[in-house]
Design an enzyme around this catalytic site. Structure first.
Site, short mmCIF file in Angstrom:
data_model
loop_
_atom_site.label_atom_id
_atom_site.label_comp_id
_atom_site.label_asym_id
_atom_site.label_seq_id
_atom_site.Cartn_x
_atom_site.Cartn_y
_atom_site.Cartn_z
N GLY A 25 21.88 14.64 -7.36
CA GLY A 25 23.06 13.56 -7.67
C GLY A 25 22.94 12.40 -6.54
N CYS A 48 17.54 16.25 6.81
CA CYS A 48 18.24 17.26 5.92
C CYS A 48 17.65 17.20 4.62
CB CYS A 48 19.86 17.16 5.72
SG CYS A 48 20.48 18.45 4.72
N ALA A 70 19.92 20.51 -8.03
CA ALA A 70 20.42 20.70 -6.50
C ALA A 70 21.90 20.34 -6.59
CB ALA A 70 19.62 19.85 -5.47
N GLY A 106 29.83 19.21 -5.28
CA GLY A 106 30.60 17.94 -5.15
C GLY A 106 30.67 17.41 -6.80
N CYS A 136 28.00 15.66 7.89
CA CYS A 136 29.08 16.86 7.31
C CYS A 136 29.18 17.99 8.27
CB CYS A 136 28.15 17.27 5.88
SG CYS A 136 26.84 17.88 6.00
#
Length: 361
Positions: free
Chosen positions: A123, A99, A6, A10, A196
């Site tokens: 991550g 999310c 995924a 970043g 975000c």
């Protein structure tokens, strides 16, 4: 092993993809497009135009396929709209939990299985440990980056399938150094922010736009109903905060904090911080939507609970309820904010968690 990574665009997820590729795994990258409201150049954004391009650039450089999934509609319904609804009820939501569980894991895990992947890696700073009864979720080595609180809703089945390579990393500086060593151009890219999807940086403005009924001034009162001042909108406050209370601190001579939000009356109820622990706090808290990462103990479990993202652990006895919730009996009184998560820990291990309700236990 074929692994779906995924990728948010970043540093963290890019390093995960590069490490797995270097280890000889067959890597497939996937990025969710969650929104696109001019966020391409906004520092701290996630999963918008610029981030998708960065993720694709990493995949191209390392030589593995990369897919983009349009999840804007699901993200809007499952995260943004529910975020606004929660504030309109006087709650303090955790959009990252919604999310991760309602969008990212739902869509990406399905895609990973469809592509014949044996695992999916992210991550996140979490450790996955193989225990005697299957996969366990533990806090990471880097305590400053601990994301277990935000991932408490991960199910047992999902945890079996997930991998978190960054859980053993000592700190973010080490991850950025790895990114440079691996030749990733995004090594210095800033981290994404907590909320975000708020383009202006003001969550209250977004809530008031989506739910106009919460707009408007109201009264700030004490527990006896005595008016102490005025506020600019109930969506701008959460239980436990002491900011944005104007000159109330000096007017009363004691530092005040929010103890309750009365949405129908547009009232913010406050009390002296030095007295709140006894007068307005709770020793019993009810949770909804409980997710257990152990077999739910009928008699309850004594453990540590964390009722905010960066708060200390509190000792408690947690008992499952027949409605799918749980009753938390704290050894010391606290000021839980409705809508926030309450996550259970045994040492570094996550036992489960649920969402705090407004009702008294």
């Amino acid at each position: 092993m074929r692994i779906l990574v995924a990728m948010s665009g970043g540093v963290d997820s890019s390093v995960v993809a590069a490490l797995l590729k270097r280890q000889g795994h067959e890597v497939i990258g996937a990025t969710l497009q969650l929104y696109d409201h001019g966020q391409a150049a906004k520092p701290g954004a996630c999963c918008a135009g610029r981030d998708i391009m960065d993720a694709r650039a990493v995949a191209d450089r390392l030589g593995f396929p990369h897919y983009v999934i349009d999840a804007e509609s699901r993200f809007r319904d499952s995260v943004v709209e529910s975020f606004a609804d929660a504030y309109a009820r006087g709650e303090t939501p955790v959009p990252c939990v919604a999310c991760n569980q309602g969008v990212k894991f739902t869509d990406l895990l399905g895609m990973a299985r469809d592509l014949g992947c044996e695992a999916m890696a992210t991550g996140h700073y979490v450790r996955r440990v193989e225990g005697p009864e299957g996969a366990e979720m533990h806090r990471p080595v880097d305590a400053e980056r601990d994301q277990t609180w935000f991932l408490f809703a991960t199910t047992k089945d999902q945890l079996d399938y997930l991998r978190f390579p960054l859980g053993e990393m000592p700190d973010k500086a080490h991850v950025r150094a790895l990114a440079q060593e691996l030749g990733l151009e995004i090594a210095a890219k800033p981290d994404s922010q907590d909320i975000c999807f708020v383009p202006s940086g003001s969550y209250a403005e977004l809530v008031e736009k989506l739910r106009p009924e919460v707009r408007g001034e109201g009264e700030i009162v004490d527990e006896d109903g005595r008016v102490l001042g005025r506020h600019e909108g109930v969506a701008r406050y959460t239980v436990g905060q002491s900011k944005r209370l104007g000159d109330i601190h000096t007017a009363t001579g004691e530092r005040q904090m929010v103890t309750r939000i009365d949405v129908p009356k547009r009232r913010i109820v406050v009390g002296p911080r030095v007295q709140v622990s006894e007068a307005d706090s709770r020793r019993s808290v009810r949770l909804r939507d409980m997710n257990w990462l152990i077999d739910a103990p009928a008699e309850g479990v004594r453990c540590g609970v964390q009722i905010r993202a960066r708060e200390k652990l509190r000792e408690a006895l947690v008992k499952p309820l027949e409605n799918g919730g749980a009753l938390v009996e704290l050894t010391e009184a606290a000021m839980p904010a409705p809508g926030q998560a309450c996550v259970l820990y045994d040492g570094s291990r996550v036992l489960g968690g649920g969402f705090i309700t407004a009702g008294d236990a």
